[in-house]
Enzyme design. Structure first.
Site, PDB file in Angstrom:
ATOM      1  N   LYS A   1       1.860 -52.264 -12.052  1.00 47.41           N
ATOM      2  CA  LYS A   1       2.967 -51.643 -12.799  1.00 47.41           C
ATOM      3  C   LYS A   1       4.022 -52.720 -13.090  1.00 47.41           C
ATOM      4  CE  LYS A   1       1.570 -47.270 -10.896  1.00 47.41           C
ATOM      5  NZ  LYS A   1       1.896 -45.902 -10.504  1.00 47.41           N
TER       6      LYS A   1
ATOM      7  N   SER B   1      -1.868 -42.592  -4.826  1.00 45.12           N
ATOM      8  CA  SER B   1      -1.586 -42.785  -3.403  1.00 45.12           C
ATOM      9  C   SER B   1      -2.821 -43.168  -2.590  1.00 45.12           C
ATOM     10  CB  SER B   1      -0.902 -41.552  -2.810  1.00 45.12           C
ATOM     11  OG  SER B   1       0.355 -41.328  -3.446  1.00 45.12           O
TER      12      SER B   1
HETATM   13  P1  13P Z   1       0.073 -45.254  -6.468  1.00 46.57           P
HETATM   14  O1  13P Z   1      -1.162 -45.847  -5.805  1.00 46.57           O
HETATM   15  O2  13P Z   1       1.303 -46.062  -6.207  1.00 46.57           O
HETATM   16  O3  13P Z   1       0.221 -43.804  -6.169  1.00 46.57           O
HETATM   17  O4  13P Z   1      -0.172 -45.382  -8.055  1.00 46.57           O
HETATM   18  C1  13P Z   1      -1.368 -44.939  -8.561  1.00 46.57           C
HETATM   19  C2  13P Z   1      -1.445 -45.358  -9.972  1.00 46.57           C
HETATM   20  O5  13P Z   1      -0.727 -44.853 -10.821  1.00 46.57           O
HETATM   21  C3  13P Z   1      -2.408 -46.415 -10.327  1.00 46.57           C
HETATM   22  O6  13P Z   1      -2.527 -46.545 -11.698  1.00 46.57           O
END
Ligand code: 13P
Length: 246
Positions: A10, A208
């Site tokens: 991200k 998660s």
């Molecule tokens: P998390 O693993 O932080 O929940 O994010 C999942 C995600 O959106 C991967 O693209």
């Protein structure tokens, strides 16, 4: 089929942090046999391309433009990704659908643009909590995947699908293996109707996923890997997930 563990950083990272993280991942994944990728912010493609050189780690993007080139300020084309050795591009992440109003049709066009440059789109589908509670989970994920199948014809066998229930993303609230497997089976059946190659297509779970729950999720028959957000930013956690995928 080999499993794929893809990290989605991200909008996180820095030159210093990436250096430490990628070096640790490359070193730690040497024993594993699964496929591993990190989907990084575009300014870091070149840095990560150099850091991963000589390893099996693959580079991914978090989005791609549906356009090939031209007057689209701020966009990055699939051809540009390819110049930096990018192998995967996430398309239709729920954060893009939610904050950038990406529609099913746009996501399908983005998948097409990636495929045209030999980049594997990781197509994200998933329901919100309200949709799940209204009993609409299957309808939503099938509608989202159908748009991509419709726009991509027989090339559909070249995509990776990621089931990411929106309520499980960044919340610490993971889908149970049963909940995830149920949706993965629905997606597999939909792929089966679209291509004879359905059985060798990877369907990842995301939301998660962490060092503690990865093994049980990855043991489900239709879960072929993970799309990992938060836990992909910590080398030790990401490596434990990779180890769980073998
Ligand atoms: P998390 O693993 O932080 O929940 O994010 C999942 C995600 O959106 C991967 O693209």
């Amino acid at each position: 089929m080999k499993k794929l563990i893809a990290g989605n950083w991200k909008m996180n990272g820095s030159l210093a942090a990436n250096d430490a993280l990628v070096r640790a991942v490359v070193k730690g994944m040497a024993e594993s046999t699964c496929q591993v990728a990190v989907c990084v912010p575009a300014p870091y493609f070149e840095q990560v391309q150099m850091l991963k050189a000589g390893s099996r780690l693959e580079l991914g993007a978090q989005d791609v433009s549906q356009h090939a080139e031209g007057a689209y300020t701020g966009e990055v084309s699939a051809a540009m990704l390819r110049e930096f050795g990018v192998r995967y591009a996430i398309v239709g992440h729920s954060e893009r659908r939610q904050y950038h109003a990406e529609t099913d049709a746009l996501v399908a066009e983005k998948a097409k643009a990636a495929l045209a440059q030999g980049i594997t789109p990781i197509v994200c589908v998933g329901e919100t909590l309200a949709e799940r509670e209204a009993g609409k989970t299957e309808d939503v994920v099938k509608r989202q995947l159908a748009a991509v199948i419709h726009a991509n014809g027989h090339c559909i066998s070249e995509i990776v699908v990621a089931y990411e229930p929106v309520w499980a993303i960044g919340t610490g609230r993971t889908a149970t293996p049963d909940q995830a497997q149920q949706v993965h089976a629905v997606l597999r059946a939909q792929l089966k109707a679209a291509t004879p190659q359905f059985d060798r297509m990877q369907i990842l779970y995301g939301g998660s996923m962490n060092a503690g729950n990865a093994a049980t999720l990855l043991a489900c028959p239709d879960i072929d890997g993970g799309l990992v957000g938060g836990a992909s930013l910590k080398a030790a956690d990401f490596l434990q997930i990779i180890a769980a995928a073998r």
